[in-house]
Each structure stands twice: as structure tokens, then as C-alpha cells.
Design an enzyme around this catalytic site. Structure first.
Site, PDB file in Angstrom:
ATOM      1  N   GLY A 102       0.814  -1.217   0.000  1.00  0.00           N
ATOM      2  CA  GLY A 102       0.000   0.000   0.000  1.00  0.00           C
ATOM      3  C   GLY A 102       0.844   1.263   0.000  1.00  0.00           C
ATOM      4  CG  ASP A 114      -0.586  -6.072   0.356  1.00  0.00           C
ATOM      5  OD1 ASP A 114      -0.197  -4.915   0.602  1.00  0.00           O
ATOM      6  OD2 ASP A 114      -1.768  -6.346   0.094  1.00  0.00           O
ATOM      7  NE  ARG A 123      -4.528  -7.873  -5.125  1.00  0.00           N
ATOM      8  CZ  ARG A 123      -5.250  -7.061  -4.349  1.00  0.00           C
ATOM      9  NH1 ARG A 123      -4.718  -5.944  -3.890  1.00  0.00           N
ATOM     10  NH2 ARG A 123      -6.488  -7.357  -4.019  1.00  0.00           N
ATOM     11  CG  ASP A 179      -7.190 -12.615   4.444  1.00  0.00           C
ATOM     12  OD1 ASP A 179      -7.331 -11.456   4.902  1.00  0.00           O
ATOM     13  OD2 ASP A 179      -8.150 -13.368   4.181  1.00  0.00           O
ATOM     14  CE1 TYR A 208      -9.159   4.551   7.077  1.00  0.00           C
ATOM     15  CE2 TYR A 208      -9.576   6.911   6.972  1.00  0.00           C
ATOM     16  CZ  TYR A 208      -8.696   5.848   7.075  1.00  0.00           C
ATOM     17  OH  TYR A 208      -7.357   6.096   7.189  1.00  0.00           O
TER      18      TYR A 208
HETATM   19  C1  AKB Z   1      -8.243   9.252   3.478  1.00  0.00           C
HETATM   20  O1  AKB Z   1      -8.363  10.278   2.812  1.00  0.00           O
HETATM   21  O2  AKB Z   1      -9.147   8.431   3.654  1.00  0.00           O
HETATM   22  C2  AKB Z   1      -6.920   8.996   4.172  1.00  0.00           C
HETATM   23  C3  AKB Z   1      -6.921   9.484   5.578  1.00  0.00           C
HETATM   24  C4  AKB Z   1      -6.955  10.937   5.850  1.00  0.00           C
HETATM   25  O3  AKB Z   1      -6.869   8.710   6.480  1.00  0.00           O
HETATM   26  N1  AKB Z   1      -5.849   9.600   3.437  1.00  0.00           N
END
Ligand code: AKB
Length: 314
Positions: free
Chosen positions: A12, A35, A37, A53, A143
Site C-alpha cells: 500500500g 500483503d 497479493r 490475508d 472508515y
Molecule cells: C483518506 O483520505 O481516507 C486517508 C486518511 C486521511 O486517512 N488519506
């Protein structure tokens, strides 16, 4: 010299540069990259690489036992914009991977954990300017909710089980070496690629949207620094605020124009605007400065210069 280190999510945006830095510091064989993959970036194969994984605790434990791993940096995650498209996938990946690593630490199978949090833990009710370390946190993205929940679990595992877990709330990270994937702050990298390729960029955030950002070298240094700090100095076991530069799309475009006078930008905000509007515009990182001596080294001018030179020489 720390014990063998496993990086989960090494392909990443942050993981690949972190792997390179830790290998330069401790030697290729000391850092196990992994990772979901095989890597496209062949430099990751300079040392051991495992397909792994992050949601499979048995697979992680096999790698830990095989290489006698003592520390894990868990960099695998689904970011803000992609997370809104796949909420359950984001939740499952972000939470299960964290529990796997925390549980290995709780069982004494590894000694130290790094887990990244984000400015996404904050929400619209958070003070937007110079956001304090401890404040109101009502994130509105999947997130952000996963990162905020993760922070609570990190602190819980530290307090209840003595797990040595350390964390940083990353701002948007900018680098010419790696591409971002699925974030809201990605525009600040896309803009350079488009400026050099096409001389024009259509930005998915409005011109006055100010967000906290950081050049990748500063972020990597902070990550290694917090992990090398004496345990007694780590007073925050949720996650540390971290700050460097704050700017708007208009301000970064103006700075790019200093190098590319013909460059132009248009603005077409999409669903990511609402995400950006819910985040802080600047961050107070006094706790990180005081506890482990953090300070940033890249301002907007230096970052733009390094990005353009780096992409030109690629
Ligand atoms: C995002 O934009 O989701 C990330 C972050 C700020 O954690 N770059």
C-alpha cells in the site's frame, strides 16, 4: 536492533515506503513484507515477502512463528472514499485485522504493535481549527468509525492486558513514489500527476477545502520514531494527533503554478466533499511533540518542489 518486524499491507501507499525505510535501517532480511497479493513493485522482493490475508489470524500466526516476528506494523485498511462504497467490507477488514494483531500481542506471541489511525476519527462536531488531542469525536464515515473504535480497543488492550500498541492519526499523505488508494485526500497527489501529464486537473473537492496533509518522509519518520520511543514516554494509547501542513486545493494549485505556469484547475466536488467537510482543517500535535519529540520538516513549498522533481525524474 528490534526483533524481526512484519509489515502487513506492505504493497500500500504507506506500507511500501515503510518497508523500504525499515529495510534500509535494519537490513532486508529483518523486515518481512506481506500483503493480500504479490507485489507489482519488485523492490519489495529484496527481502522476504509473504502473501497474507490480514483477516486470517492463523495465517498471521504462521508467519510470526516462522520468522520469529516480534513487532507488527498493521498497515492494511480500506480508506474513507472506498469505505463509503463498501461499508461492511471496510468494517470487517479494518476491525478484524486489528483484533487479530492485538490478540497475538495479548497472548504474548508478539511484543509490539503499530496501528495507524487517521484524522477521519474526527467529525463535524469536532473543533475544526487546531483540533486538540482530546476532543469531541463523532465521525460520519465508516472508515472514521472503524478508526475511532480501533483507537478505543487499542487503549483497552493496553490497559487490560498490557499490550504495547502505538498509533498515529495520519493526515493526508503525499508522495511521488506511491499512489494513494481510495482516500479523500488523494486529490493532493492526483493534482501533480495531472499537472505534469495534461496541464489541467479537475478537482473533486472545492477550492477552499482546507485539510491537514503531510509529506510521506515525515510520516515514515514519525512512524519509526514512535515505535523506537521508550515505552514509559508513550502516554497516549489511543492514537497521537500528528500535524505538518494545512492547505486548500487553491493554495496547492498556486504553488504548482510557480513551477508550471500554464497549469489550470477546475472544481467539480463529488461525494468526497461531504467527507472532507466533516474533517478538521488543522491539527494540534503538542502531545506527540512533548512525548516523543515529533516535528515535521516539509512545508508546502518544499513538498511541491520535491513532488515535481520526483515525478519528472520517474
Ligand atoms: C483518506 O483520505 O481516507 C486517508 C486518511 C486521511 O486517512 N488519506
Amino acid at each position: 536492533m528490534p526483533s524481526t518486524i512484519l509489515i502487513i499491507g506492505a504493497c500500500g501507499q504507506i506500507g511500501s515506503e515503510l518497508t523500504a525505510s525499515l529495510r534500509a535501517k535494519h537490513g532486508n532480511n529483518h523486515i518481512i513484507a506481506s500483503d493480500i497479493r504479490e507485489p507489482n513493485d519488485q523492490t519489495l522482493l529484496k527481502g522476504p515477502f509473504e502473501v497474507l490475508d490480514a483477516t486470517n489470524i492463523d495465517a498471521i500466526e504462521d508467519v510470526v512463528v516462522h520468522y520469529e516476528v516480534g513487532e507488527i506494523y498493521l498497515m492494511a485498511a480500506m480508506l474513507s472514499a472506498t469505505g463509503e462504497k463498501f461499508p461492511m467490507k471496510a468494517w470487517n477488514l479494518n476491525m478484524n485485522s486489528l483484533f487479530n494483531v492485538l490478540n497475538l500481542a495479548k497472548e504474548g506471541k508478539i511484543q509490539k504493535v503499530f496501528w495507524p489511525s487517521s484524522i477521519a476519527v474526527f467529525g463535524p462536531s469536532t473543533p475544526q481549527h487546531s483540533t486538540p488531542q482530546t476532543t469531541v469525536m463523532e465521525p460520519t464515515t465508516v472508515y472514521g468509525i472503524s478508526k475511532q473504535t480501533g483507537e478505543r480497543w487499542c487503549e483497552y488492550y493496553h490497559q487490560k492486558y498490557g499490550v504495547d500498541v502505538r498509533s498515529i492519526r495520519y493526515p493526508g499523505l503525499i508522495s511521488y513514489k506511491t499512489l494513494p488508494g481510495g482516500g479523500t485526500t488523494d486529490y493532493a497527489i492526483d493534482i501533480f500527476h495531472e499537472a505534469l501529464k495534461n496541464g489541467h486537473y479537475e478537482c473533486f473537492l472545492s477550492e477552499e477545502t482546507e485539510l491537514p496533509m503531510m509529506y510521506m518522509d515525515d510520516a515514515i519518520n514519525a512512524t519509526i520514531q514512535i515505535m523506537e520511543t521508550a515505552e514509559a514516554n508513550i502516554n497516549v494509547r489511543s492514537s497521537y494527533n500528528l500535524a505538518a501542513i494545512s492547505f486548500t486545493p487553491e493554495e496547492i494549485a498556486r504553488e504548482i503554478k510557480e513551477h508550471l505556469p500554464e497549469f489550470s484547475v477546475s472544481y467539480a466536488p463529488d461525494f468526497r466533499q461531504a467527507i472532507a467537510d466533516s474533517w478538521p482543517s488543522s491539527i494540534d500535535d503538542t502531545a506527540a511533540q512533548e512525548d516523543w519529540g515529533w516535528s515535521s520538516t516539509y512545508d508546502l513549498k518544499k513538498m511541491v518542489q520535491v513532488m515535481i522533481e520526483g515525478l519528472r525524474s520517474d
